[in-house]
Design a protein around this motif. Structure first.
Motif, PDB file in Angstrom:
ATOM      1  N   GLY A  68     -32.251  12.538 -18.778  1.00 46.98           N
ATOM      2  CA  GLY A  68     -31.129  13.516 -18.045  1.00 46.98           C
ATOM      3  C   GLY A  68     -30.263  12.305 -17.443  1.00 46.98           C
ATOM      4  O   GLY A  68     -29.764  11.225 -18.023  1.00 46.98           O
ATOM      5  N   ILE A  69     -29.467  12.560 -16.475  1.00 51.22           N
ATOM      6  CA  ILE A  69     -28.421  11.995 -15.885  1.00 51.22           C
ATOM      7  C   ILE A  69     -28.894  11.340 -14.477  1.00 51.22           C
ATOM      8  O   ILE A  69     -29.246  12.124 -13.413  1.00 51.22           O
ATOM      9  N   ILE A  70     -28.703   9.919 -14.336  1.00 55.09           N
ATOM     10  CA  ILE A  70     -29.129   9.553 -12.773  1.00 55.09           C
ATOM     11  C   ILE A  70     -28.063   9.344 -12.089  1.00 55.09           C
ATOM     12  O   ILE A  70     -26.964   8.795 -12.573  1.00 55.09           O
ATOM     13  N   TYR A  71     -28.126   9.897 -10.919  1.00 52.53           N
ATOM     14  CA  TYR A  71     -27.121   9.829  -9.796  1.00 52.53           C
ATOM     15  C   TYR A  71     -27.451   8.736  -8.893  1.00 52.53           C
ATOM     16  O   TYR A  71     -28.556   8.819  -8.290  1.00 52.53           O
ATOM     17  N   HIS A  72     -26.697   7.632  -8.940  1.00 50.78           N
ATOM     18  CA  HIS A  72     -26.927   6.428  -8.014  1.00 50.78           C
ATOM     19  C   HIS A  72     -26.200   6.678  -6.647  1.00 50.78           C
ATOM     20  O   HIS A  72     -24.944   6.842  -6.789  1.00 50.78           O
ATOM     21  N   TYR A  73     -26.626   6.070  -5.201  1.00 53.66           N
ATOM     22  CA  TYR A  73     -25.821   6.336  -4.235  1.00 53.66           C
ATOM     23  C   TYR A  73     -26.201   4.812  -3.793  1.00 53.66           C
ATOM     24  O   TYR A  73     -27.242   4.303  -3.442  1.00 53.66           O
ATOM     25  N   ASP A  74     -25.156   4.146  -2.912  1.00 56.92           N
ATOM     26  CA  ASP A  74     -25.133   2.976  -2.374  1.00 56.92           C
ATOM     27  C   ASP A  74     -25.749   3.111  -0.837  1.00 56.92           C
ATOM     28  O   ASP A  74     -26.316   2.084  -0.372  1.00 56.92           O
ATOM     29  N   GLY A  75     -25.500   4.279  -0.340  1.00 52.22           N
ATOM     30  CA  GLY A  75     -26.183   4.337   1.063  1.00 52.22           C
ATOM     31  C   GLY A  75     -25.133   5.753   1.439  1.00 52.22           C
ATOM     32  O   GLY A  75     -24.883   6.417   0.801  1.00 52.22           O
ATOM     33  N   ALA A  76     -25.178   5.948   3.098  1.00 50.79           N
ATOM     34  CA  ALA A  76     -24.677   6.888   3.521  1.00 50.79           C
ATOM     35  C   ALA A  76     -24.264   6.804   5.184  1.00 50.79           C
ATOM     36  O   ALA A  76     -24.874   5.744   5.584  1.00 50.79           O
ATOM     37  N   SER A  77     -23.375   7.449   5.557  1.00 52.69           N
ATOM     38  CA  SER A  77     -23.056   6.939   7.135  1.00 52.69           C
ATOM     39  C   SER A  77     -22.710   8.579   7.693  1.00 52.69           C
ATOM     40  O   SER A  77     -22.627   9.508   7.151  1.00 52.69           O
ATOM     41  N   ASP A  78     -22.893   8.390   8.924  1.00 53.93           N
ATOM     42  CA  ASP A  78     -22.488   9.639   9.836  1.00 53.93           C
ATOM     43  C   ASP A  78     -22.237   9.003  11.336  1.00 53.93           C
ATOM     44  O   ASP A  78     -23.187   8.689  12.085  1.00 53.93           O
ATOM     45  N   GLN A  79     -20.809   9.468  11.752  1.00 58.82           N
ATOM     46  CA  GLN A  79     -20.517   9.289  13.154  1.00 58.82           C
ATOM     47  C   GLN A  79     -21.008   7.846  13.565  1.00 58.82           C
ATOM     48  O   GLN A  79     -21.480   7.519  14.682  1.00 58.82           O
ATOM     49  N   GLY A  80     -20.628   6.792  12.976  1.00 61.78           N
ATOM     50  CA  GLY A  80     -20.671   5.356  13.228  1.00 61.78           C
ATOM     51  C   GLY A  80     -22.248   4.784  12.856  1.00 61.78           C
ATOM     52  O   GLY A  80     -22.359   3.630  12.394  1.00 61.78           O
ATOM     53  N   LYS A  81     -23.209   5.872  12.394  1.00 56.90           N
ATOM     54  CA  LYS A  81     -24.552   5.356  11.851  1.00 56.90           C
ATOM     55  C   LYS A  81     -24.286   5.020  10.371  1.00 56.90           C
ATOM     56  O   LYS A  81     -23.737   5.783   9.875  1.00 56.90           O
ATOM     57  N   GLN A  82     -25.251   4.013   9.865  1.00 57.49           N
ATOM     58  CA  GLN A  82     -25.126   3.645   8.456  1.00 57.49           C
ATOM     59  C   GLN A  82     -26.276   3.364   8.020  1.00 57.49           C
ATOM     60  O   GLN A  82     -27.158   2.698   8.759  1.00 57.49           O
ATOM     61  N   SER A  83     -26.629   3.963   6.630  1.00 58.40           N
ATOM     62  CA  SER A  83     -27.872   3.294   6.119  1.00 58.40           C
ATOM     63  C   SER A  83     -27.263   2.856   4.628  1.00 58.40           C
ATOM     64  O   SER A  83     -26.532   3.389   3.813  1.00 58.40           O
ATOM     65  N   LYS A  84     -27.708   1.424   4.395  1.00 52.46           N
ATOM     66  CA  LYS A  84     -27.155   0.920   3.186  1.00 52.46           C
ATOM     67  C   LYS A  84     -28.382   0.903   2.243  1.00 52.46           C
ATOM     68  O   LYS A  84     -28.227   0.037   1.011  1.00 52.46           O
ATOM     69  N   GLU A  85     -29.569   1.484   2.609  1.00 56.19           N
ATOM     70  CA  GLU A  85     -30.568   1.698   1.516  1.00 56.19           C
ATOM     71  C   GLU A  85     -30.192   2.554   0.201  1.00 56.19           C
ATOM     72  O   GLU A  85     -29.799   3.673   0.469  1.00 56.19           O
ATOM     73  N   PRO A  86     -30.321   1.798  -0.968  1.00 55.43           N
ATOM     74  CA  PRO A  86     -29.854   2.483  -1.988  1.00 55.43           C
ATOM     75  C   PRO A  86     -30.802   3.758  -2.467  1.00 55.43           C
ATOM     76  O   PRO A  86     -31.930   3.603  -2.246  1.00 55.43           O
TER      77      PRO A  86
END
Length: 231
Positions: free
Chosen positions: A112-130
Motif C-alpha cells: 500500500g502507501i505509507i504515510y510518514h509524520y515527523d511529529g505533531a503540535s498543539d497549543q505550544g506542546k510538541q511531540s517530535k516522535e516520528p
C-alpha cells in the motif's frame, strides 16, 4: 446467508458462554487480563467432568499408562539443561497505537502507501516522535491522518496538528499492524517462561520458573528412574 467470520463466530461463542455462566475473563471489572479466564458454576462442572473422563480413559482403562501429578515449579537447572532458559523465546512486536503484541513471524505481508509524520503540535506542546501509517491502495489519506492523530493524542496532544507528512509506496512489508495500519516496534525476543522466586527473598539464587513444558517432569522422572536402575 453469508457464513460468519472466525473472529465473529468466536465472539458469539464467548458471549454465549459468559451469559450461561461457563467462563468469564479474569479480572474483568478492571479491564480483564488477556489469556486468563475464570470458570463459572457451569464451566467448573464441565471442566471437572472432562478431566475425570480423560483421566479414566487415559489411565484407569489402560495398562500401559500411569498417572503423574508433578509440581509446576521445578529446579531452574532443569530448564538450563533442557535449553529453555536460552532458547524458549519468540520475536515479538508491539503496535505503537494500541500496544497490542504480535509474533513477528505471524504478521502477514502487506502492500500500500505509507504515510510518514515527523511529529505533531498543539497549543505550544510538541511531540517530535516520528510515526507512520500503512494504508491499502485506494483508501483515503484522511484515514492515515486520523490514526496518526490518535497516536499523538495518546502522547498528551488533545488536538494534534500533524507535521512533515510524506508518502512512499510499500510492497510486502511486515512493519505495520494489519488491523489498523499503525507502525509496529522493532522485533524483540520475549522469553515465554513465567519467572518467579522460591522463598521470601528475590535473588538469583532463589529464581525459578513456572513449568513451560508440561512433559518435563515426566522426562526428569524417567531419567531419575533410569539412573537408579543402573546403580
Amino acid at each position: 446467508m453469508a457464513e460468519p467470520k472466525p473472529s465473529e463466530l468466536m465472539e458469539k461463542i464467548v458471549s454465549l458462554c459468559k451469559r450461561r455462566g461457563f467462563i468469564f475473563q479474569s479480572s474483568e471489572i478492571y479491564g480483564g487480563l488477556n489469556g486468563f479466564w475464570d470458570y463459572g458454576p457451569l464451566g467448573a462442572e464441565l471442566k471437572r467432568n472432562i478431566k475425570e473422563a480423560w483421566w479414566r480413559s487415559m489411565t484407569q482403562l489402560r495398562d500401559d499408562i500411569v498417572g503423574l501429578d508433578a509440581s509446576i515449579i521445578m529446579h531452574p537447572k532443569i530448564w538450563e539443561a533442557s535449553g529453555h532458559t536460552s532458547t524458549f523465546s519468540d520475536l515479538m512486536v508491539d503496535c505503537l497505537l494500541t500496544k497490542k503484541r504480535f509474533r513477528a513471524d505471524q504478521i502477514e505481508p502487506q502492500s500500500g502507501i505509507i504515510y510518514h509524520y515527523d511529529g505533531a503540535s498543539d497549543q505550544g506542546k510538541q511531540s517530535k516522535e516520528p510515526f507512520s501509517v500503512l494504508l491499502p491502495a485506494g483508501k483515503p489519506p484522511e484515514s492515515a491522518r486520523k490514526t496518526a492523530k490518535q497516536f499523538y493524542q495518546a502522547r498528551g496532544l488533545p488536538e494534534p496538528n500533524l507535521s512533515g507528512e510524506r508518502t512512499e509506496p510499500a510492497t510486502h512489508t511486515t512493519r505495520y499492524n494489519p488491523e489498523n495500519g499503525s507502525l509496529l516496534t522493532e522485533s524483540r525476543p520475549f522469553n515465554l517462561m513465567l519467572k518467579t522466586y522460591v522463598g521470601p527473598v528475590e535473588s538469583e539464587d532463589n529464581k525459578s520458573y513456572l513449568r513451560p513444558e508440561t512433559a518435563q517432569a515426566i522426562f526428569a522422572r524417567l531419567f531419575q528412574g533410569g539412573a537408579m536402575n543402573n546403580q
